[in-house]
Design an enzyme around this catalytic site. Structure first.
Site, short mmCIF file in Angstrom:
data_model
loop_
_atom_site.label_atom_id
_atom_site.label_comp_id
_atom_site.label_asym_id
_atom_site.label_seq_id
_atom_site.Cartn_x
_atom_site.Cartn_y
_atom_site.Cartn_z
N ARG A 194 44.83 51.92 58.04
CA ARG A 194 43.97 51.37 57.15
C ARG A 194 44.23 49.86 56.72
O ARG A 194 45.25 49.39 57.02
CB ARG A 194 43.67 51.95 55.86
CG ARG A 194 42.98 53.34 55.93
CD ARG A 194 42.94 54.17 54.46
NE ARG A 194 42.37 55.33 54.48
CZ ARG A 194 42.46 56.35 53.52
NH1 ARG A 194 43.13 56.23 52.55
NH2 ARG A 194 42.03 57.29 53.65
N ALA B 182 51.84 39.79 55.35
CA ALA B 182 50.37 40.27 55.26
C ALA B 182 49.64 39.15 56.31
O ALA B 182 49.85 38.34 56.76
CB ALA B 182 49.85 39.88 53.82
N ARG C 52 51.71 40.78 35.00
CA ARG C 52 52.10 40.05 33.89
C ARG C 52 53.37 40.57 33.34
O ARG C 52 53.97 40.09 32.48
CB ARG C 52 51.28 39.71 32.67
CG ARG C 52 49.92 38.86 33.28
CD ARG C 52 49.24 38.31 31.88
NE ARG C 52 48.13 37.42 32.34
CZ ARG C 52 47.89 36.31 32.33
NH1 ARG C 52 49.48 35.37 32.17
NH2 ARG C 52 47.16 35.63 32.30
N GLY D 193 46.91 24.95 29.16
CA GLY D 193 46.01 24.70 27.75
C GLY D 193 46.85 24.72 26.76
O GLY D 193 46.63 23.99 25.71
N ASP E 9 51.06 31.70 37.19
CA ASP E 9 50.30 30.83 38.34
C ASP E 9 51.14 29.65 38.81
O ASP E 9 50.67 29.25 39.98
CB ASP E 9 49.12 30.33 37.64
CG ASP E 9 47.94 31.11 37.48
OD1 ASP E 9 47.93 32.41 38.26
OD2 ASP E 9 47.15 31.15 36.75
#
Length: 319
Positions: A163, A187, A253, A104, A128
């Site tokens: 878990r 992962a 961040r 942007g 990102d």
């Protein structure tokens, strides 16, 4: 050119301060007067502008965030707002701008240059890593290290309690953070906007791994691919694990930038000032094959950066 300005715009990313420092010090060393513009384009419109020198940027390289602060400026989307910004530049005698930010921010710089002829050099700063033509953006490496550290800590608890954890990371339109952190932590799955996911197949695979004796399960989901709660709802009670949710949020961040981000930001900041001194009008600094070079900013913002989906296949194969 005798006077330039520097601003940070949009979402903050670790390493922005190192880029500011490089712009200021390299500019001063080359006989330029350098002004810092606070709060991005909003500060440019409001005239929140002050001269910076060597002392102004001392000790900031290791700090997260941005000393100039940042914002998302709706007024800059209007012609009237951009005209106010141009008038402020004229008032302070600023002849060129360095804009540090994401897509942007770079888009705004192109429009501003076209309308008022102000030379603007972009420096890609976004966690990102979704800016085209650059291998890496400022802040990406630090963000990934933060996410990896958090996931490793969650794996300790996941193993202790046998878990599954659904870990939501940033990335509305890009799955880069989710995919790379999933690979780096081993992962079980990455859920990203770029690839549709079959939750029944995923649940079946995770259940098979549980039956083989696996003690923990980590699924990393990019926020743009679905919320962690939604993912948990679709696979809970199907995978053989008690399921928990962890949303990392804006912690991604922050933090002191890694050595990689400090070096990248410094090199890009210096190259941006060189570009203005060389008479460049509207370009962006990019990292290509280890070198910092320039690409026309209009080409940068008109190109969609694609995620290497072979890495997705690798992630799912190795998990």
């Amino acid at each position: 050119m005798k006077t330039i300005g520097v601003l940070t715009s949009g979402g903050d990313s670790p390493g922005m301060n190192a880029a500011i420092r490089a712009v200021v010090r390299y500019g001063v060393r080359n006989g330029l007067k350098v002004f810092g513009i606070e709060r991005g384009y909003c500060g440019l419109i409001d005239g929140a502008i002050k001269e910076l020198n060597f002392a102004s940027v001392a000790g900031i390289m290791e700090k997260g965030g941005t000393i100039l602060r940042t914002s998302r400026c709706g007024e800059f989307f209007t012609r009237e707002g951009r005209e106010k910004a141009a008038n402020q530049l004229a008032k302070f005698g600023i002849e060129g701008l360095v804009v540090i930010g994401g897509e942007g921010s770079l888009t705004g710089s192109v429009t501003f240059h076209k309308e008022f002829g102000v030379p603007v050099i972009g420096v890609p700063g976004t966690i990102d890593n979704d800016i085209a033509h650059t291998d890496m953006c400022i802040g990406v490496d630090t963000c990934l290290n933060t996410v990896v550290d958090a996931i490793q800590k969650l794996k300790d608890t996941a193993t202790s309690h046998e878990r599954a954890f659904i870990v939501e990371v940033m990335g509305r339109e890009s799955g880069y953070i989710a995919l790379m952190s999933a690979i780096a932590t081993g992962a079980e799955a990455a859920i990203i906007p770029e690839v549709p996911i079959d939750f029944d197949q995923l649940a079946e695979r995770l259940l098979e791994e549980r039956k083989r004796g696996k003690l923990n399960c980590i699924v990393v989901v990019a926020e743009g691919a679905g919320k962690a709660e939604e993912v948990a709802r679709k696979i809970s009670n199907k995978i053989g694990y008690e399921t928990r949710i962890s949303i990392l949020g804006h912690i991604q961040r922050g933090g002191s930038p890694t050595a990689f981000d400090r070096l990248l930001a410094t090199r890009m900041g210096v190259r941006a000032v060189q570009a203005l001194l060389d008479g460049e009008k509207c370009a962006t600094t990019v990292l290509k094959s280890g070198q910092i070079t320039l690409i026309d900013t209009e080409e940068v913002i008109s190109t969609k950066k694609k995620l290497d989906l072979s890495l997705y296949e690798m992630c799912m194969t190795l998990s």
